[in-house]
Design a protein around this motif. Sequence first.
Motif, short mmCIF file in Angstrom:
data_model
loop_
_atom_site.label_atom_id
_atom_site.label_comp_id
_atom_site.label_asym_id
_atom_site.label_seq_id
_atom_site.Cartn_x
_atom_site.Cartn_y
_atom_site.Cartn_z
N THR A 1 0.82 -1.22 0.00
CA THR A 1 0.00 0.00 0.00
C THR A 1 0.85 1.27 0.00
O THR A 1 0.31 2.37 -0.04
CB THR A 1 -0.95 0.05 1.22
OG1 THR A 1 -0.17 0.21 2.41
CG2 THR A 1 -1.81 -1.19 1.31
N VAL B 1 -1.70 -1.13 -8.43
CA VAL B 1 -1.43 -2.04 -7.32
C VAL B 1 -2.40 -3.22 -7.46
O VAL B 1 -3.61 -3.01 -7.60
CB VAL B 1 -1.69 -1.34 -5.97
CG1 VAL B 1 -1.66 -2.34 -4.82
CG2 VAL B 1 -0.68 -0.23 -5.74
N ASN C 1 -4.45 -6.28 -6.00
CA ASN C 1 -5.03 -6.71 -4.73
C ASN C 1 -5.32 -8.20 -4.77
O ASN C 1 -5.95 -8.68 -5.71
CB ASN C 1 -6.33 -5.93 -4.47
CG ASN C 1 -6.98 -6.30 -3.14
OD1 ASN C 1 -6.33 -6.87 -2.27
ND2 ASN C 1 -8.26 -5.98 -3.00
N ILE D 1 -5.25 -2.58 1.70
CA ILE D 1 -5.54 -1.69 0.55
C ILE D 1 -6.80 -0.86 0.82
O ILE D 1 -6.81 0.35 0.60
CB ILE D 1 -5.65 -2.51 -0.75
CG1 ILE D 1 -4.24 -2.91 -1.22
CG2 ILE D 1 -6.41 -1.74 -1.84
CD1 ILE D 1 -4.20 -3.81 -2.44
N ALA E 1 -7.75 3.79 -7.35
CA ALA E 1 -6.87 3.45 -6.21
C ALA E 1 -7.16 4.35 -5.01
O ALA E 1 -6.43 4.31 -4.02
CB ALA E 1 -5.41 3.56 -6.61
N VAL F 1 -6.33 0.19 -8.66
CA VAL F 1 -6.15 -1.11 -8.00
C VAL F 1 -6.73 -2.15 -8.94
O VAL F 1 -7.85 -1.99 -9.46
CB VAL F 1 -6.87 -1.16 -6.63
CG1 VAL F 1 -6.83 -2.59 -6.06
CG2 VAL F 1 -6.21 -0.20 -5.64
N HIS G 1 -7.99 -5.81 -8.89
CA HIS G 1 -8.40 -6.85 -7.94
C HIS G 1 -8.40 -8.19 -8.65
O HIS G 1 -9.02 -8.34 -9.71
CB HIS G 1 -9.82 -6.56 -7.43
CG HIS G 1 -9.99 -5.18 -6.87
ND1 HIS G 1 -9.92 -4.91 -5.52
CD2 HIS G 1 -10.19 -3.98 -7.49
CE1 HIS G 1 -10.08 -3.61 -5.33
NE2 HIS G 1 -10.25 -3.02 -6.51
#
Length: 169
Positions: A12, A19, A21, A37, A71, A79, A81
Amino acid sequence: MTSITLVRGDITQQFVDAVVNAANSSLLGGGGVDGAIHRRGGPEILQECRRLRASHYGKGLPTGRAVATTAGLLDARWVIHTVGPVWSATEDRSDLLASCYRESLRVADELGAATVAFPAISTGVYRWPMDDAARIAVETVRGTPTAVEEVRFVLFDDAAYETFARRLD
Ligand code: AR6
């Protein structure tokens, strides 16, 4: 050419475009990376997850698939996922774990993300042995054509970091 880098730290806290997840199919949050996150990224991420569930994933995001949201307050734009498989000693689910990396990179390419941070998907709550997870992660990223310039594996502890470093050699 995609470069693969390793960092020991908290996913994070990364300055990257996307990013990844390690989510679950509900997309509604949980512990581990997922909890971290949502905590640090703020409520905007969950709001978008809820909208995605309502519009596309009423039955949940299938294992091995990936989907992007904002994000929120993270130092990232998106993000991504993805839902890792739960480790099984009796069934080979390696391709589902590989699929998480492939699909996340595919989504990253759709977004135009140049830098993507991955956690060691499935190695926490989902109990995948770290060495095998590292092998699959490294092999899959190396074998997936992508415009992503940097794939950064962010490992939470020294043991995970050392395991990934060995696999990268
Ligand atoms: N940064 C980087 N790595 C982390 C962090 C962090 N902040 N926190 C934990 N890890 P897990 P899974 C490491 O359990 O196994 C959730 O409840 C951790 O040490 O986050 O795919 C979801 O909602 C481990 O090596 O993900 C799902 O229900 C790795 O990240 C379920 O857990 C993955 O651990 C997914 O389980």
